[in-house]
Design a protein around this motif. Structure first.
Motif, PDB file in Angstrom:
ATOM      1  N   CYS A   1       3.458  21.542   3.724  1.00 44.16           N
ATOM      2  CA  CYS A   1       3.677  21.673   2.280  1.00 44.16           C
ATOM      3  C   CYS A   1       4.389  20.448   1.709  1.00 44.16           C
ATOM      4  O   CYS A   1       4.774  20.439   0.540  1.00 44.16           O
ATOM      5  CB  CYS A   1       4.470  22.943   1.972  1.00 44.16           C
ATOM      6  SG  CYS A   1       6.166  22.931   2.578  1.00 44.16           S
ATOM      7  N   ILE A   2       4.555  19.407   2.534  1.00 44.57           N
ATOM      8  CA  ILE A   2       5.253  18.194   2.112  1.00 44.57           C
ATOM      9  C   ILE A   2       4.290  17.022   2.113  1.00 44.57           C
ATOM     10  O   ILE A   2       3.527  16.831   3.065  1.00 44.57           O
ATOM     11  CB  ILE A   2       6.442  17.886   3.042  1.00 44.57           C
ATOM     12  CG1 ILE A   2       7.472  19.018   3.005  1.00 44.57           C
ATOM     13  CG2 ILE A   2       7.097  16.559   2.666  1.00 44.57           C
ATOM     14  CD1 ILE A   2       8.568  18.885   4.032  1.00 44.57           C
ATOM     15  N   TYR A   3       4.329  16.241   1.038  1.00 45.08           N
ATOM     16  CA  TYR A   3       3.511  15.037   0.933  1.00 45.08           C
ATOM     17  C   TYR A   3       4.417  13.826   0.754  1.00 45.08           C
ATOM     18  O   TYR A   3       5.358  13.851  -0.043  1.00 45.08           O
ATOM     19  CB  TYR A   3       2.522  15.144  -0.218  1.00 45.08           C
ATOM     20  CG  TYR A   3       1.383  16.083   0.080  1.00 45.08           C
ATOM     21  CD1 TYR A   3       0.200  15.605   0.631  1.00 45.08           C
ATOM     22  CD2 TYR A   3       1.512  17.452  -0.134  1.00 45.08           C
ATOM     23  CE1 TYR A   3      -0.842  16.469   0.947  1.00 45.08           C
ATOM     24  CE2 TYR A   3       0.473  18.316   0.188  1.00 45.08           C
ATOM     25  CZ  TYR A   3      -0.694  17.817   0.726  1.00 45.08           C
ATOM     26  OH  TYR A   3      -1.718  18.677   1.055  1.00 45.08           O
ATOM     27  N   ILE A   4       4.122  12.778   1.504  1.00 53.23           N
ATOM     28  CA  ILE A   4       4.879  11.532   1.431  1.00 53.23           C
ATOM     29  C   ILE A   4       4.072  10.531   0.614  1.00 53.23           C
ATOM     30  O   ILE A   4       2.889  10.270   0.909  1.00 53.23           O
ATOM     31  CB  ILE A   4       5.151  10.964   2.840  1.00 53.23           C
ATOM     32  CG1 ILE A   4       5.914  11.998   3.700  1.00 53.23           C
ATOM     33  CG2 ILE A   4       5.934   9.662   2.747  1.00 53.23           C
ATOM     34  CD1 ILE A   4       7.259  12.412   3.136  1.00 53.23           C
ATOM     35  N   THR A   5       4.677   9.992  -0.433  1.00 51.73           N
ATOM     36  CA  THR A   5       3.999   9.013  -1.293  1.00 51.73           C
ATOM     37  C   THR A   5       4.508   7.617  -0.974  1.00 51.73           C
ATOM     38  O   THR A   5       5.698   7.408  -0.743  1.00 51.73           O
ATOM     39  CB  THR A   5       4.218   9.324  -2.779  1.00 51.73           C
ATOM     40  OG1 THR A   5       5.609   9.231  -3.087  1.00 51.73           O
ATOM     41  CG2 THR A   5       3.719  10.721  -3.125  1.00 51.73           C
ATOM     42  N   ARG A   6       3.579   6.667  -0.965  1.00 52.18           N
ATOM     43  CA  ARG A   6       3.908   5.255  -0.747  1.00 52.18           C
ATOM     44  C   ARG A   6       3.074   4.426  -1.715  1.00 52.18           C
ATOM     45  O   ARG A   6       2.028   4.875  -2.177  1.00 52.18           O
ATOM     46  CB  ARG A   6       3.596   4.821   0.693  1.00 52.18           C
ATOM     47  CG  ARG A   6       4.173   5.725   1.787  1.00 52.18           C
ATOM     48  CD  ARG A   6       3.774   5.174   3.155  1.00 52.18           C
ATOM     49  NE  ARG A   6       4.184   6.011   4.254  1.00 52.18           N
ATOM     50  CZ  ARG A   6       3.450   6.973   4.793  1.00 52.18           C
ATOM     51  NH1 ARG A   6       2.251   7.232   4.286  1.00 52.18           N
ATOM     52  NH2 ARG A   6       3.885   7.670   5.822  1.00 52.18           N
ATOM     53  N   ASN A   7       3.525   3.198  -1.977  1.00 49.54           N
ATOM     54  CA  ASN A   7       2.782   2.331  -2.889  1.00 49.54           C
ATOM     55  C   ASN A   7       2.880   0.896  -2.396  1.00 49.54           C
ATOM     56  O   ASN A   7       3.909   0.242  -2.558  1.00 49.54           O
ATOM     57  CB  ASN A   7       3.333   2.442  -4.311  1.00 49.54           C
ATOM     58  CG  ASN A   7       2.403   1.816  -5.346  1.00 49.54           C
ATOM     59  OD1 ASN A   7       1.424   1.166  -4.993  1.00 49.54           O
ATOM     60  ND2 ASN A   7       2.694   2.022  -6.615  1.00 49.54           N
ATOM     61  N   THR A   8       1.815   0.425  -1.764  1.00 51.97           N
ATOM     62  CA  THR A   8       1.764  -0.964  -1.320  1.00 51.97           C
ATOM     63  C   THR A   8       0.629  -1.666  -2.068  1.00 51.97           C
ATOM     64  O   THR A   8       0.853  -2.349  -3.059  1.00 51.97           O
ATOM     65  CB  THR A   8       1.545  -1.036   0.209  1.00 51.97           C
ATOM     66  OG1 THR A   8       0.451  -0.185   0.579  1.00 51.97           O
ATOM     67  CG2 THR A   8       2.799  -0.567   0.953  1.00 51.97           C
ATOM     68  N   ASN A   9      -0.602  -1.465  -1.603  1.00 51.06           N
ATOM     69  CA  ASN A   9      -1.762  -1.999  -2.339  1.00 51.06           C
ATOM     70  C   ASN A   9      -2.393  -0.938  -3.218  1.00 51.06           C
ATOM     71  O   ASN A   9      -3.562  -1.021  -3.577  1.00 51.06           O
ATOM     72  CB  ASN A   9      -2.798  -2.538  -1.340  1.00 51.06           C
ATOM     73  CG  ASN A   9      -2.265  -3.677  -0.514  1.00 51.06           C
ATOM     74  OD1 ASN A   9      -1.576  -4.549  -1.041  1.00 51.06           O
ATOM     75  ND2 ASN A   9      -2.570  -3.676   0.778  1.00 51.06           N
ATOM     76  N   GLY A  10      -1.632   0.049  -3.553  1.00 47.34           N
ATOM     77  CA  GLY A  10      -2.092   1.214  -4.295  1.00 47.34           C
ATOM     78  C   GLY A  10      -1.381   2.429  -3.748  1.00 47.34           C
ATOM     79  O   GLY A  10      -0.816   2.399  -2.654  1.00 47.34           O
TER      80      GLY A  10
END
Length: 389
Positions: free
Chosen positions: A332-341
């Motif tokens: 139920c957990i989502y990890i968000t990242r932003n490198t090339n999108g």
């Protein structure tokens, strides 16, 4: 209507396909069902969906993409949705929305695929239209495994006809399907309150909620009156041992109440409505103006099956890694990242070990991209040393 899964392809801000699953994809133990809701054999939905990431990692964008899907499923015209900006100037965004619905004839798993494109008007405004759309449904008796839940191979679809005379180009054909099933998705969002901390409720507020948030307050009521063509607010506020105060603008409550109390009154009242309806509450940066204990209480209400009797779901973003430890499941957990999108990845796919605290894995950057860059930290430290004399 209960959401099962949303996938979105072609969003300009995202690195890859956005794939959010609302049903459990990890094993469910019969003796431990806290935080999940039974739908039908083998299938449970999570009562909490959490998006965690550092600043500018894409948490808000993920929530907007989900909310646009909810608007589409509720027949809101795309050009009237508050969340249409997530589409950008893409010529092809494909939403696949999977959901569970029941009616007097039975129980079904449905899939709605909606292809959206933008077009510029002569005034250079951006508008959106649905260029292709298909709908599938199947009886839940055909679902023998979790893998079969969203598999519609061999199922005949209903295809949108763009020659429909009375269907606007930005309204989904689900408007007719919802009428057939007599179904609707109930959801409330607090996106407008992320940076604008004003009270968003009216009427009398229960003394139990008031005491929980601020025991010095005896009562609060917010009444709206019609005055000509306008709506006039009248706020009655009374502290214990003090005379009642009358205000005529909700913004003036900031002079008397803490920001945490104001946000709490709105969030918990919204939560009460969602818990009653078995719907969805979407909150960006849930911890804003709150301490961790209040956030934990709210999460606990949704996880408690004795309170959350109708399978409501709390969907929120957070900067607090400690909140990851408030849930026992990783799916139920989502990890968000932003490198090339922006990328959004389910924690169950990246953290296989159960002997580690989720917050420790997050803060140590074991999950990659969940802690500020050490190199950036060193550069900032060096700059401050040089600039401060």
């Amino acid at each position: 209507m209960k959401l099962l899964r949303i996938t979105v392809e072609g969003l300009p801000l995202f690195e890859d396909i956005l794939d959010i699953t609302f049903n459990t994809n990890q094993k469910v133990l019969k003796e431990y069902t806290e935080g999940i809701n039974y739908l039908f054999p083998l299938i449970y939905s999570n009562n909490i969906e959490m998006f965690a990431g550092i600043n500018a990692s894409g948490k808000t964008s993920a929530l907007k993409a989900i909310l646009l899907a909810m608007d589409i499923l509720n027949s809101v015209p795309i050009n009237r949705s508050k969340f249409k900006d997530i589409l950008g100037h893409s010529n092809k965004v494909i939403y696949n929305c999977y959901y569970y619905v029941t009616d007097k004839t039975g129980a079904y798993v449905c899939r709605m695929q909606t292809e959206i494109a933008y077009e510029e008007t002569p005034e250079f405004d951006v508008t959106y239209k649905i260029v292709n759309e298909e709908f599938w449904k199947k009886d839940i008796s055909t679902v023998k495994t979790r893998a079969q839940l969203t598999d519609f191979n061999g199922i005949e679809s209903e295809v949108r006809s763009n020659e429909e005379r009375y269907l606007p180009s930005d309204v989904s054909i689900i408007i007719a399907i919802n009428k057939l099933f007599q179904s609707k998705l109930f959801y409330l969002d607090l996106m407008n309150y992320t940076d604008n901390n004003t009270i968003g409720v009216k009427g009398d507020i229960s003394p139990e909620l008031i005491t929980f948030l601020d025991p010095t307050i005896e009562s609060i009521s917010i009444i709206e009156h019609e005055k000509g063509t306008s709506i006039v607010e009248e706020i009655k506020l009374k502290f214990y041992g003090k005379e009642e105060i009358t205000l005529y603008n909700k913004a003036d409550l900031n002079l008397y109440l803490s920001s945490g109390t104001i946000k709490g009154l709105t969030v918990f009242k919204f939560a009460e409505r969602v818990l009653e309806a078995g719907g969805y509450l979407v909150v960006d940066e849930l911890e804003n103006h709150f301490n961790k204990e209040i956030v934990s209480v709210l999460m606990g209400f949704f996880a408690d099956n004795k309170i959350n009797k109708n399978g409501a779901t709390l969907i929120f973003s957070t900067h607090y890694p400690e909140l990851l430890d408030n849930v026992s499941r990783n799916d139920c957990i989502y990890i968000t990242r932003n490198t090339n999108g922006i990328s959004v990845e389910n924690l169950a796919n990246i953290l296989k070990r159960n002997d580690l605290k989720k917050s420790d894995a997050y803060q140590s950057d074991m999950l990659k991209g969940t802690a500020p860059s050490y190199e950036a930290y060193i550069k900032l430290k060096r700059k401050l040393k040089e600039s401060i004399v």
